[in-house]
Design a protein around this motif. Structure first.
Motif, mmCIF file in Angstrom:
data_model
loop_
_atom_site.group_PDB
_atom_site.id
_atom_site.type_symbol
_atom_site.label_atom_id
_atom_site.label_comp_id
_atom_site.label_asym_id
_atom_site.label_seq_id
_atom_site.Cartn_x
_atom_site.Cartn_y
_atom_site.Cartn_z
ATOM 1 N N THR A 29 0.848 -1.185 0.000
ATOM 2 C CA THR A 29 0.000 0.000 0.000
ATOM 3 C C THR A 29 0.886 1.238 0.000
ATOM 4 O OG1 THR A 29 -0.110 0.025 2.411
ATOM 5 C CG2 THR A 29 -1.867 -1.154 1.238
ATOM 6 N N PHE A 30 0.312 2.354 -0.355
ATOM 7 C CA PHE A 30 1.066 3.599 -0.371
ATOM 8 C C PHE A 30 1.480 3.941 1.055
ATOM 9 C CE2 PHE A 30 1.828 8.118 -0.761
ATOM 10 C CZ PHE A 30 2.526 8.168 -1.953
ATOM 11 N N PRO A 31 2.728 4.393 1.246
ATOM 12 C CA PRO A 31 3.186 4.688 2.608
ATOM 13 C C PRO A 31 2.422 5.852 3.227
ATOM 14 C CG PRO A 31 4.760 5.494 0.989
ATOM 15 C CD PRO A 31 3.741 4.697 0.238
ATOM 16 N N THR A 32 2.296 5.804 4.541
ATOM 17 C CA THR A 32 1.632 6.892 5.249
ATOM 18 C C THR A 32 2.583 8.082 5.352
ATOM 19 O OG1 THR A 32 2.423 6.177 7.405
ATOM 20 C CG2 THR A 32 0.326 5.239 6.645
ATOM 21 N N ALA A 33 2.035 9.226 5.724
ATOM 22 C CA ALA A 33 2.872 10.418 5.924
ATOM 23 C C ALA A 33 3.921 10.142 6.987
ATOM 24 C CB ALA A 33 2.005 11.607 6.311
ATOM 25 N N GLU A 34 3.545 9.415 8.037
ATOM 26 C CA GLU A 34 4.490 9.089 9.097
ATOM 27 C C GLU A 34 5.641 8.237 8.571
ATOM 28 O OE1 GLU A 34 1.120 8.652 9.436
ATOM 29 O OE2 GLU A 34 0.786 10.406 10.708
ATOM 30 N N GLU A 35 5.333 7.248 7.741
ATOM 31 C CA GLU A 35 6.378 6.393 7.167
ATOM 32 C C GLU A 35 7.309 7.210 6.270
ATOM 33 O OE1 GLU A 35 4.237 2.055 6.850
ATOM 34 O OE2 GLU A 35 3.613 3.608 5.443
ATOM 35 N N ILE A 36 6.746 8.133 5.526
ATOM 36 C CA ILE A 36 7.568 8.976 4.651
ATOM 37 C C ILE A 36 8.498 9.840 5.497
ATOM 38 C CG2 ILE A 36 7.512 10.873 2.975
ATOM 39 C CD1 ILE A 36 4.802 9.641 2.012
ATOM 40 N N LEU A 37 7.957 10.438 6.555
ATOM 41 C CA LEU A 37 8.769 11.294 7.420
ATOM 42 C C LEU A 37 9.854 10.526 8.162
ATOM 43 C CD1 LEU A 37 5.995 13.626 8.883
ATOM 44 C CD2 LEU A 37 7.833 14.260 7.298
ATOM 45 N N GLN A 38 9.630 9.260 8.426
ATOM 46 C CA GLN A 38 10.614 8.447 9.141
ATOM 47 C C GLN A 38 11.730 7.943 8.238
ATOM 48 O OE1 GLN A 38 8.359 5.368 11.051
ATOM 49 N NE2 GLN A 38 7.469 6.759 12.556
ATOM 50 N N THR A 39 11.596 8.124 6.949
ATOM 51 C CA THR A 39 12.608 7.672 6.000
ATOM 52 C C THR A 39 13.837 8.566 6.071
ATOM 53 O OG1 THR A 39 10.865 6.874 4.549
ATOM 54 C CG2 THR A 39 13.039 7.120 3.566
ATOM 55 N N ASP A 40 14.997 7.959 6.117
ATOM 56 C CA ASP A 40 16.245 8.703 6.175
ATOM 57 C C ASP A 40 16.361 9.624 4.962
ATOM 58 O OD1 ASP A 40 18.924 9.287 7.156
ATOM 59 O OD2 ASP A 40 19.638 8.093 5.454
#
Length: 67
Positions: free
Chosen positions: A53-64
């Motif tokens: 599924t498309f990543p959540t905003a939180e997952e995007i922000l947690q990406t290095d």
């Protein structure tokens, strides 16, 4: 503007917020010089995440940032 805002109720989004995030990112990427460039950038972005599924905003922000 006040009369219009009183006459017409606010828009209610029925889609999940995650769908809206995906649409926003696709819109930003889609403003590249060509469709092919946009597709390539979007594909690279999606490849950063292992979820189907498309990543959540939180997952995007947690990406290095370097990644």
């Amino acid at each position: 503007m006040q009369k219009l805002s009183e006459k017409y109720p606010p828009i209610e989004f029925t889609r999940r917020p995650n769908d809206l995030m995906e649409a926003l990112i696709r819109s930003i990427v889609g403003q590249q010089l060509s469709v092919k460039a946009a597709d390539t950038i979007y594909g690279r972005f999606r490849a950063l995440f292992t979820t189907k599924t498309f990543p959540t905003a939180e997952e995007i922000l947690q990406t290095d940032v370097e990644r």
